[in-house]
Design a protein around this motif. Structure first.
Motif, mmCIF file in Angstrom:
data_model
loop_
_atom_site.group_PDB
_atom_site.id
_atom_site.type_symbol
_atom_site.label_atom_id
_atom_site.label_comp_id
_atom_site.label_asym_id
_atom_site.label_seq_id
_atom_site.Cartn_x
_atom_site.Cartn_y
_atom_site.Cartn_z
ATOM 1 N N UNK A 87 37.376 1.703 -65.278
ATOM 2 C CA UNK A 87 38.509 1.963 -66.173
ATOM 3 C C UNK A 87 39.199 0.634 -66.477
ATOM 4 N N UNK A 88 39.121 -0.251 -65.508
ATOM 5 C CA UNK A 88 39.790 -1.545 -65.598
ATOM 6 C C UNK A 88 38.791 -2.638 -65.240
ATOM 7 N N UNK A 89 39.059 -3.824 -65.708
ATOM 8 C CA UNK A 89 38.187 -4.952 -65.436
ATOM 9 C C UNK A 89 39.041 -6.136 -64.994
ATOM 10 N N UNK A 90 38.903 -6.505 -63.727
ATOM 11 C CA UNK A 90 39.572 -7.679 -63.182
ATOM 12 C C UNK A 90 38.487 -8.632 -62.700
ATOM 13 N N UNK A 91 38.590 -9.859 -63.094
ATOM 14 C CA UNK A 91 37.695 -10.874 -62.568
ATOM 15 C C UNK A 91 38.585 -11.980 -62.034
ATOM 16 N N UNK A 92 38.169 -12.568 -60.930
ATOM 17 C CA UNK A 92 39.034 -13.536 -60.276
ATOM 18 C C UNK A 92 38.218 -14.634 -59.620
ATOM 19 N N UNK A 93 38.919 -15.686 -59.298
ATOM 20 C CA UNK A 93 38.315 -16.818 -58.606
ATOM 21 C C UNK A 93 39.210 -17.207 -57.443
ATOM 22 N N UNK A 94 38.600 -17.670 -56.402
ATOM 23 C CA UNK A 94 39.351 -18.196 -55.258
ATOM 24 C C UNK A 94 39.205 -19.703 -55.271
ATOM 25 N N UNK A 95 40.331 -20.362 -55.371
ATOM 26 C CA UNK A 95 40.343 -21.823 -55.383
ATOM 27 C C UNK A 95 41.019 -22.327 -54.116
ATOM 28 N N UNK A 96 40.678 -23.512 -53.717
ATOM 29 C CA UNK A 96 41.299 -24.119 -52.543
ATOM 30 C C UNK A 96 42.797 -24.294 -52.797
ATOM 31 N N UNK A 97 43.638 -24.085 -51.793
ATOM 32 C CA UNK A 97 45.090 -24.220 -51.971
ATOM 33 C C UNK A 97 45.498 -25.567 -52.557
ATOM 34 N N UNK A 98 44.807 -26.620 -52.189
ATOM 35 C CA UNK A 98 45.194 -27.953 -52.681
ATOM 36 C C UNK A 98 44.961 -28.118 -54.176
ATOM 37 N N UNK A 99 44.242 -27.199 -54.778
ATOM 38 C CA UNK A 99 44.042 -27.234 -56.229
ATOM 39 C C UNK A 99 45.385 -27.194 -56.954
ATOM 40 N N UNK A 100 46.341 -26.480 -56.379
ATOM 41 C CA UNK A 100 47.649 -26.309 -57.017
ATOM 42 C C UNK A 100 48.457 -27.602 -57.108
ATOM 43 N N UNK A 101 48.119 -28.577 -56.305
ATOM 44 C CA UNK A 101 48.902 -29.825 -56.333
ATOM 45 C C UNK A 101 48.119 -31.006 -56.904
ATOM 46 N N UNK A 102 46.935 -30.746 -57.416
ATOM 47 C CA UNK A 102 46.149 -31.823 -58.007
ATOM 48 C C UNK A 102 46.664 -32.159 -59.403
ATOM 49 N N UNK A 103 46.497 -33.408 -59.779
ATOM 50 C CA UNK A 103 46.950 -33.870 -61.090
ATOM 51 C C UNK A 103 46.230 -33.154 -62.233
#
Length: 96
Positions: free
Chosen positions: A51-67
């Motif tokens: 009924x629904x379509x969710x696709x996701x990715x798991x990224x390393x936490x440090x990805x959030x602070x990269x330039x």
């Protein structure tokens, strides 16, 4: 148009290197029953139950602070261009 009308096209998109190299899986709430004429099709393409379509990715936490965070976000966004386009087309929504 939709998955039942273009199972090969949908399969090509969700199995493409571009998509699978970025996203873990497609999930979402599923129908418990389908119309009788779809049951056989669903054996070939189980996503017909979704009924629904969710696709996701798991990224390393440090990805959030990269330039290059915005570049990474946009890379993942564009990796889903084809599946978004498929669903927009199926719903009769413009590409805007």
């Amino acid at each position: 148009y939709g998955i039942a009308n273009d199972m090969d096209g949908f399969k090509k998109i969700v199995n493409s290197k571009k998509f699978v190299s970025h996203y873990e899986e497609i999930t979402g709430e599923k129908y418990k029953r389908l119309p009788k004429d779809w049951v056989e099709l669903a054996e070939q393409q189980p996503y017909l139950y979704n009924k629904q379509f969710y696709y996701f990715a798991k990224l390393a936490p440090e990805t959030a602070i990269q330039d290059n965070l915005m570049d990474t976000v946009m890379e993942y966004y564009h990796a889903a261009d084809d599946i978004r386009g498929f669903f927009r087309n199926a719903l009769g929504v413009g590409q805007g």
